[in-house]
Design a protein around this motif. Structure first.
Motif, PDB file in Angstrom:
ATOM      1  N   LEU A 159       2.293   8.981 -26.409  1.00 49.75           N
ATOM      2  CA  LEU A 159       1.782   8.571 -24.931  1.00 49.75           C
ATOM      3  C   LEU A 159       2.773   9.308 -23.924  1.00 49.75           C
ATOM      4  O   LEU A 159       2.184  10.116 -23.146  1.00 49.75           O
ATOM      5  CB  LEU A 159       2.066   7.134 -24.676  1.00 49.75           C
ATOM      6  N   CYS A 160       4.075   9.746 -24.168  1.00 51.10           N
ATOM      7  CA  CYS A 160       4.562  10.411 -23.187  1.00 51.10           C
ATOM      8  C   CYS A 160       4.266  11.997 -23.208  1.00 51.10           C
ATOM      9  O   CYS A 160       4.267  12.695 -22.174  1.00 51.10           O
ATOM     10  CB  CYS A 160       6.224  10.504 -23.547  1.00 51.10           C
ATOM     11  N   ALA A 161       3.925  12.557 -24.352  1.00 57.36           N
ATOM     12  CA  ALA A 161       3.374  13.761 -24.573  1.00 57.36           C
ATOM     13  C   ALA A 161       2.219  13.977 -23.803  1.00 57.36           C
ATOM     14  O   ALA A 161       1.912  15.070 -23.058  1.00 57.36           O
ATOM     15  CB  ALA A 161       3.340  14.138 -25.871  1.00 57.36           C
ATOM     16  N   ALA A 162       1.327  12.898 -23.913  1.00 56.06           N
ATOM     17  CA  ALA A 162      -0.096  13.193 -23.039  1.00 56.06           C
ATOM     18  C   ALA A 162       0.273  13.051 -21.642  1.00 56.06           C
ATOM     19  O   ALA A 162      -0.403  13.491 -20.754  1.00 56.06           O
ATOM     20  CB  ALA A 162      -0.890  11.858 -23.396  1.00 56.06           C
ATOM     21  N   LEU A 163       1.244  12.066 -21.320  1.00 50.78           N
ATOM     22  CA  LEU A 163       1.475  11.870 -19.631  1.00 50.78           C
ATOM     23  C   LEU A 163       2.190  13.465 -19.152  1.00 50.78           C
ATOM     24  O   LEU A 163       1.504  13.897 -18.191  1.00 50.78           O
ATOM     25  CB  LEU A 163       2.600  10.903 -19.613  1.00 50.78           C
ATOM     26  N   HIS A 164       2.926  13.887 -20.234  1.00 47.96           N
ATOM     27  CA  HIS A 164       3.576  15.277 -19.723  1.00 47.96           C
ATOM     28  C   HIS A 164       2.547  16.296 -19.447  1.00 47.96           C
ATOM     29  O   HIS A 164       2.690  16.912 -18.499  1.00 47.96           O
ATOM     30  CB  HIS A 164       4.472  15.773 -20.975  1.00 47.96           C
ATOM     31  N   GLU A 165       1.518  16.295 -20.143  1.00 48.44           N
ATOM     32  CA  GLU A 165       0.285  17.229 -20.078  1.00 48.44           C
ATOM     33  C   GLU A 165      -0.475  17.183 -18.712  1.00 48.44           C
ATOM     34  O   GLU A 165      -1.037  17.751 -18.053  1.00 48.44           O
ATOM     35  CB  GLU A 165      -0.598  17.383 -21.466  1.00 48.44           C
ATOM     36  N   LYS A 166      -0.549  15.609 -18.215  1.00 44.82           N
ATOM     37  CA  LYS A 166      -1.383  15.251 -16.977  1.00 44.82           C
ATOM     38  C   LYS A 166      -0.494  15.305 -15.773  1.00 44.82           C
ATOM     39  O   LYS A 166      -1.089  15.117 -14.550  1.00 44.82           O
ATOM     40  CB  LYS A 166      -1.930  13.858 -17.399  1.00 44.82           C
ATOM     41  N   LEU A 167       0.843  15.586 -15.781  1.00 39.29           N
ATOM     42  CA  LEU A 167       1.845  15.532 -14.722  1.00 39.29           C
ATOM     43  C   LEU A 167       1.158  16.484 -13.722  1.00 39.29           C
ATOM     44  O   LEU A 167       0.823  17.738 -14.065  1.00 39.29           O
ATOM     45  CB  LEU A 167       3.094  15.584 -15.012  1.00 39.29           C
ATOM     46  N   PRO A 168       1.366  16.422 -12.226  1.00 39.04           N
ATOM     47  CA  PRO A 168       0.992  17.342 -11.293  1.00 39.04           C
ATOM     48  C   PRO A 168       1.925  18.272 -11.314  1.00 39.04           C
ATOM     49  O   PRO A 168       3.033  18.040 -11.349  1.00 39.04           O
ATOM     50  CB  PRO A 168       0.895  16.295 -10.157  1.00 39.04           C
ATOM     51  N   PRO A 183       0.791  -1.103   0.008  1.00 40.40           N
ATOM     52  CA  PRO A 183       0.022  -0.017   0.077  1.00 40.40           C
ATOM     53  C   PRO A 183       0.935   1.181   0.141  1.00 40.40           C
ATOM     54  O   PRO A 183       1.903   1.152   0.392  1.00 40.40           O
ATOM     55  CB  PRO A 183      -0.702  -0.122   1.493  1.00 40.40           C
ATOM     56  N   VAL A 184       0.264   2.162  -0.574  1.00 39.49           N
ATOM     57  CA  VAL A 184       1.146   3.808  -0.504  1.00 39.49           C
ATOM     58  C   VAL A 184       1.667   3.900   0.864  1.00 39.49           C
ATOM     59  O   VAL A 184       2.849   4.261   0.815  1.00 39.49           O
ATOM     60  CB  VAL A 184       0.012   4.692  -0.808  1.00 39.49           C
ATOM     61  N   MET A 206       4.723  10.721  -3.056  1.00 41.01           N
ATOM     62  CA  MET A 206       5.594  10.833  -4.040  1.00 41.01           C
ATOM     63  C   MET A 206       4.820  10.247  -5.208  1.00 41.01           C
ATOM     64  O   MET A 206       4.947  10.798  -6.195  1.00 41.01           O
ATOM     65  CB  MET A 206       6.934  10.657  -3.880  1.00 41.01           C
ATOM     66  N   LEU A 207       4.656   9.046  -5.182  1.00 45.33           N
ATOM     67  CA  LEU A 207       4.438   8.255  -6.574  1.00 45.33           C
ATOM     68  C   LEU A 207       2.842   8.384  -6.671  1.00 45.33           C
ATOM     69  O   LEU A 207       2.102   7.845  -7.654  1.00 45.33           O
ATOM     70  CB  LEU A 207       4.703   6.678  -6.274  1.00 45.33           C
ATOM     71  N   VAL A 208       2.144   8.807  -5.785  1.00 42.68           N
ATOM     72  CA  VAL A 208       0.649   8.745  -5.749  1.00 42.68           C
ATOM     73  C   VAL A 208      -0.068   9.599  -7.127  1.00 42.68           C
ATOM     74  O   VAL A 208      -0.678   9.229  -7.995  1.00 42.68           O
ATOM     75  CB  VAL A 208      -0.307   9.470  -4.702  1.00 42.68           C
ATOM     76  N   GLY A 209       0.297  10.973  -7.138  1.00 47.22           N
ATOM     77  CA  GLY A 209       0.133  11.853  -8.189  1.00 47.22           C
ATOM     78  C   GLY A 209       0.712  11.149  -9.502  1.00 47.22           C
ATOM     79  O   GLY A 209      -0.037  11.391 -10.806  1.00 47.22           O
ATOM     80  N   LEU A 210       1.857  10.848  -9.498  1.00 45.32           N
ATOM     81  CA  LEU A 210       2.548  10.232 -10.550  1.00 45.32           C
ATOM     82  C   LEU A 210       1.872   9.156 -11.316  1.00 45.32           C
ATOM     83  O   LEU A 210       1.668   9.001 -12.488  1.00 45.32           O
ATOM     84  CB  LEU A 210       4.028  10.088 -10.367  1.00 45.32           C
ATOM     85  N   GLY A 240      -2.848   1.512  -9.119  1.00 44.98           N
ATOM     86  CA  GLY A 240      -3.076   0.772 -10.272  1.00 44.98           C
ATOM     87  C   GLY A 240      -1.781   0.710 -11.184  1.00 44.98           C
ATOM     88  O   GLY A 240      -2.048   0.332 -12.232  1.00 44.98           O
ATOM     89  N   VAL A 241      -0.873   1.081 -10.864  1.00 42.86           N
ATOM     90  CA  VAL A 241       0.470   1.225 -11.953  1.00 42.86           C
ATOM     91  C   VAL A 241       1.555   0.448 -11.010  1.00 42.86           C
ATOM     92  O   VAL A 241       1.699   0.692  -9.697  1.00 42.86           O
ATOM     93  CB  VAL A 241       1.137   2.654 -11.935  1.00 42.86           C
ATOM     94  N   ALA A 242       2.136  -0.569 -11.868  1.00 45.29           N
ATOM     95  CA  ALA A 242       3.089  -1.484 -11.286  1.00 45.29           C
ATOM     96  C   ALA A 242       4.352  -0.683 -11.266  1.00 45.29           C
ATOM     97  O   ALA A 242       4.604  -0.178 -12.559  1.00 45.29           O
ATOM     98  CB  ALA A 242       3.191  -2.798 -11.963  1.00 45.29           C
TER      99      ALA A 242
END
Length: 169
Positions: free
Chosen positions: A50-59, A9-10, A150-154, A109-111
């Motif tokens: 995919l990385c560009a989409a991730l870049h836009e969603k990063l906190p 768990p986190v 630290m890993l939650v938002g990412l 949900g991310v391994a």
């Protein structure tokens, strides 16, 4: 990599000792206004998208640290708190990802492959997302590695933008 045998768990990440923190690859310029981050080698076009989409969603903040401009600027990189937390998307598959004895954690949900870095590299951890169509690496300095959030938002951003699957690059 054995992600199924160790799903923490986190809150369990907060128990990681400071000596096992992740060392950032990037160097911070004086004043902390930007982080020098080497983008990974050019990934396939679908992965770069995919990385560009991730870049836009990063906190905007991670572990209480504000997002920092990276140099060179790239949709494949991000940083927070100078170089305290550094993300690189589209990295090649880490060789340790194939080792069934490697430890991993699941966050939102991310391994993540969990690697302890040796003292010569500054000690600490490096987290690399697995079971996604793009590999994302997160390195954290010793001071911030014990922050369980630290890993939650990412992880939330990765989950929303990088579909599950096996990256083929």
């Amino acid at each position: 990599m054995s992600l199924h045998r160790r799903s923490l768990p986190v809150r369990a990440l907060s128990a990681l000792p400071a000596s096992m923190a992740v060392m950032a690859v990037a160097a911070c310029t004086p004043g902390g206004s930007e982080a020098l981050v080497d983008p990974p080698p050019t990934p396939p076009a679908a992965v770069a998208k995919l990385c560009a989409a991730l870049h836009e969603k990063l906190p905007e903040t991670v572990a209480g640290l504000a997002r920092t401009r990276t140099e060179p600027e790239s949709d494949l990189t991000a940083a927070w708190g100078g170089s305290a937390i550094v993300l690189r998307c589209g990295i090649p598959k880490p060789p340790k990802m194939a080792d069934p004895k490697q430890d991993g954690v699941h966050v939102n949900g991310v391994a993540w492959l969990l690697e302890e870095r040796d003292a010569a590299s500054g000690g600490g951890f490096r987290f690399t997302s697995g079971l996604r169509l793009a590999y994302t690496e997160v390195q954290v300095d010793k001071e911030h590695a014990t922050d369980a959030g630290m890993l939650v938002g990412l992880s939330t951003a990765v989950s929303a933008t990088v579909p599950e699957g096996i990256a083929s690059y």
